[in-house]
Design an enzyme around this catalytic site. Structure first.
Site, PDB file in Angstrom:
ATOM      1  N   ASP A  17       9.277   2.802  -0.037  1.00 22.99           N
ATOM      2  CA  ASP A  17       8.213   3.438   0.739  1.00 22.99           C
ATOM      3  C   ASP A  17       8.419   3.033   2.199  1.00 22.99           C
ATOM      4  OD1 ASP A  17       5.975   4.272   2.053  1.00 22.99           O
ATOM      5  OD2 ASP A  17       4.548   3.521   0.563  1.00 22.99           O
ATOM      6  N   LYS A  55       4.220   9.019   8.909  1.00 18.94           N
ATOM      7  CA  LYS A  55       3.995   8.443  10.234  1.00 18.94           C
ATOM      8  C   LYS A  55       4.987   8.949  11.285  1.00 18.94           C
ATOM      9  CE  LYS A  55       0.944   5.112   8.320  1.00 18.94           C
ATOM     10  NZ  LYS A  55       0.908   4.201   7.212  1.00 18.94           N
ATOM     11  N   TYR A  73       0.865  -1.190   0.000  1.00 17.10           N
ATOM     12  CA  TYR A  73       0.000   0.000   0.000  1.00 17.10           C
ATOM     13  C   TYR A  73       0.896   1.233   0.000  1.00 17.10           C
ATOM     14  CZ  TYR A  73      -3.471   3.443   1.602  1.00 17.10           C
ATOM     15  OH  TYR A  73      -4.293   4.538   1.718  1.00 17.10           O
TER      16      TYR A  73
HETATM   17  C1  LIG Z   1       0.295   4.700   5.794  1.00 18.66           C
HETATM   18  C2  LIG Z   1       1.069   4.432   4.566  1.00 18.66           C
HETATM   19  C3  LIG Z   1       1.029   5.286   3.453  1.00 18.66           C
HETATM   20  C4  LIG Z   1       0.066   6.447   3.367  1.00 18.66           C
HETATM   21  O1  LIG Z   1       0.297   7.396   4.318  1.00 18.66           O
HETATM   22  P1  LIG Z   1      -0.934   8.400   4.698  1.00 18.66           P
HETATM   23  O2  LIG Z   1      -0.287   9.358   5.633  1.00 18.66           O
HETATM   24  O3  LIG Z   1      -1.987   7.535   5.293  1.00 18.66           O
HETATM   25  O4  LIG Z   1      -1.366   9.038   3.427  1.00 18.66           O
HETATM   26  C5  LIG Z   1       1.882   5.042   2.407  1.00 18.66           C
HETATM   27  N1  LIG Z   1       2.716   3.991   2.429  1.00 18.66           N
HETATM   28  C6  LIG Z   1       2.787   3.146   3.450  1.00 18.66           C
HETATM   29  C7  LIG Z   1       3.770   2.025   3.434  1.00 18.66           C
HETATM   30  C8  LIG Z   1       1.943   3.318   4.545  1.00 18.66           C
HETATM   31  O5  LIG Z   1       1.962   2.428   5.543  1.00 18.66           O
END
Ligand SMILES: *Cc1c(COP(=O)(O)O)cnc(C)c1O
Length: 429
Positions: free
Chosen positions: A239, A267, A144
Site C-alpha cells: 500500500d 494521494k 491503515y
Molecule cells: C490515505 C491512505 C489510504 C486511503 O486513501 P483515501 O484516499 O483516504 O481513501 C490508504 N492507505 C494508506 C497507506 C493511506 O495513507
C-alpha cells in the site's frame, strides 16, 4: 489568533454534516481544538477564513508534494475542465498517466484508476482473493488501508486517534477474514504465513508505515515478507498510497529494492484531485473485468481533470534532481530537529525517511504499534495548539506524518524549527 469565522462555520457545519467534518480527524478533537476552515492555499501556506496564515506540514495528508496550487497543476486542471469534466468513456489522459506510473514503478505491469486510496486497496484485495481462490487477508497493527470493511481491524490513522480498535457496522463474518499482526516482527510473520489452515490470499502492508505516525520498516522485515509470500504463493500488496512518488518516483519499492506483486497508489498520483490506482503483475491484473471475472468499476474512474492533475504533478516530480533536492532539504530539517530534541526538556523521538516524519512524545524507539501507543497524546495536543498559535499547521493527531514539500523554503523550515524548540520548552514536564 482570530477564529470567529471558523467558529461560525463549524457551528453551521455541525447542523448538516456529522461532527461538522467529512473525515473524522479533521474535527481536531484529539488535540482539544475546533477545526479551522481553510479559505485558500498556495505553496507551503494555508490561509484560513479569518485571515490567519500557516506554514503547512500536512499537505492534505500527503498529496501536496509540490505545495498548494502549483501553477503547472492548476493550468492542467483548467485546460482539462474546459474540454469537459467527465465522459464515462476512455480518454487519452488515462493512457498517459498509466504509462507515466508504469515507467516509474516497473512492478505495475498493468494498473487501473479508481477515485480514492480506499477504493484501490479494497479492489486489490478482492482481486488477490479472486486470483488465489483463498480467503484470508493479513495486515499489520497500526497500518491503515482506507476505510473498507476488511481493513478496520487494529487500523491506524483516525482509528488510533479516536482510540477505537475497529468499527461497529462491520460484521464479524467479514473481520474474521482479516488477521492483523505486529509490524516489524519477523518471527510472528513467518509463523503466521506458514500456517496453512489460515488460507491466506494476500498480505497488505504499508512498506513505510505512515498512519501510526511514521514507522520505518526493518529491511529484514520487508525482505522476509517478500521471500515468504513468493515461496507460499501469497499475493504481496504494497500500500504505497502515501509512499508512492513520495519517497522516490518508484516509491518504497525503489527505495528498498523490493518489488510487490500488487501496489496501491493514491494521494500524489492525483495531483490533489481524488484518484487512486491499483496495479501489479499482468497475470493478476488480467483477472479484472472485462478481461477476467473479478468485478470492479467506477462512473468517475479515470476522470480527465484528475488524470490531468496527476500527470502535471508527476511531470514536475520526474524532473532531474527533484527527489535529491527534497531529500537534502528534509535531511537538513531532520538533523536540526534532532539537535532540538537533544535539548528538549521532555522526551521526544523523531522517525524520518525522506520528506515524511513524525515526532513522538516518548522515550522511543518507535518501531511498531505498541511502541507508537506509548506516546503522550496529551503532550502532543499541547504542542499542536502552541504550534498552531505560532502559525505552524501540523496534523491534529500524534499518529500522523508531517510532510515537507518542494514549496517549503529554507526560511519556512527555519521558522518551524524555531517554533518547535520554543514549544518543546513550554511543554509541561
Ligand atoms: C490515505 C491512505 C489510504 C486511503 O486513501 P483515501 O484516499 O483516504 O481513501 C490508504 N492507505 C494508506 C497507506 C493511506 O495513507
Amino acid at each position: 489568533m482570530k477564529t470567529e469565522r471558523s467558529a461560525e462555520l463549524f457551528a453551521q457545519a455541525q447542523r448538516s454534516i456529522p461532527g461538522g467534518v467529512n473525515s473524522p480527524v479533521r474535527a481536531c478533537r484529539s488535540v482539544g481544538c475546533d477545526p479551522l476552515f481553510v479559505a485558500s492555499a498556495a505553496g507551503c501556506r494555508l490561509v484560513d477564513v479569518d485571515g490567519n496564515t500557516f506554514i503547512d506540514f500536512v499537505g492534505s495528508w500527503g498529496p501536496m508534494i509540490l505545495g498548494h496550487a502549483h501553477p503547472e497543476v492548476v493550468a492542467a486542471i483548467c485546460e482539462a475542465a474546459a474540454a469537459g469534466t467527465s465522459f464515462g468513456a476512455p480518454c487519452a489522459l488515462e493512457v498517459a498517466l498509466a504509462e507515466r506510473v508504469r515507467s516509474a514503478m516497473p512492478s505495475l505491469e498493468k494498473l487501473r484508476f479508481v477515485n480514492s486510496g480506499t477504493e484501490a486497496t479494497m479492489s486489490a484485495v478482492r482481486l488477490a482473493r479472486g486470483y488465489t481462490g483463498r480467503r484470508m487477508v493479513i495486515k499489520f497493527d497500526g497500518c491503515y488501508h482506507g476505510h473498507a470493511d476488511s481493513f478496520l481491524v487494529k487500523a491506524g490513522s483516525g482509528l488510533i486517534t479516536l482510540g477505537i480498535p475497529g468499527s461497529p457496522g462491520v460484521p464479524g463474518d467479514i473481520v474474521k477474514n482479516t488477521l492483523s499482526i505486529p509490524y516489524n516482527d519477523v518471527e510472528v510473520l513467518e509463523q503466521t504465513l506458514r500456517d496453512e489452515k489460515l488460507d491466506i490470499a494476500c498480505v497488505i502492508v504499508e512498506p513505510v508505515a505512515g498512519n501510526m505516525g511514521v514507522v520505518i520498516p526493518d529491511p529484514a522485515f520487508l525482505r522476509t515478507l517478500r521471500r515468504l509470500t513468493a515461496e507460499l504463493g501469497i499475493v504481496l500488496i504494497f500500500d504505497e498510497v502515501i509512499t508512492g512518488f513520495r519517497l522516490a518516483a518508484g516509491g518504497a519499492q525503489e527505495r528498498f529494492g523490493i518489488e510487490a506483486d500488487m501496489t496501491c497508489l493514491g494521494k500524489i498520483i492525483g495531483g490533489g484531485l481524488p484518484v487512486g490506482a491499483y496495479g501489479g503483475k499482468r497475470e493478476i491484473m488480467d483477472m479484472i473485468a472485462p478481461e477476467g471475472p473479478v468485478y470492479q468499476a467506477g462512473t468517475l474512474s479515470g476522470n480527465p481533470l484528475a488524470m490531468a492533475a496527476g500527470l502535471a504533478m508527476l511531470d514536475v516530480v520526474g524532473r532531474p534532481g527533484f527527489y535529491e533536492e527534497l531529500e537534502e532539504k528534509s535531511a537538513w530539517f531532520g538533523e536540526e530537529l534532532e539537535q532540538i530534541i537533544a535539548r528538549s526538556p521532555v522526551p521526544v523521538v523523531v522517525n524520518r525517511i525522506g520528506s515524511m516524519m513524525t515526532c513522538f512524545f516518548s522515550e522511543g524507539p518507535v518501531t511498531d504499534f505498541t511502541s507508537a501507543m506509548r506516546a503522550d497524546t496529551e503532550r502532543y495536543g499541547q504542542h499542536y495548539r502552541q504550534m498552531l498559535a505560532q502559525g505552524i499547521w501540523l496534523a491534529p493527531s500524534q499518529f500522523e506524518a508531517a510532510f515537507i514539500s518542494s514549496a517549503h523554503q529554507r526560511n519556512d523550515l527555519e521558522k518551524a524549527l524555531t517554533m518547535t524548540e520554543a514549544s518543546f520548552k513550554k511543554l509541561m514536564v
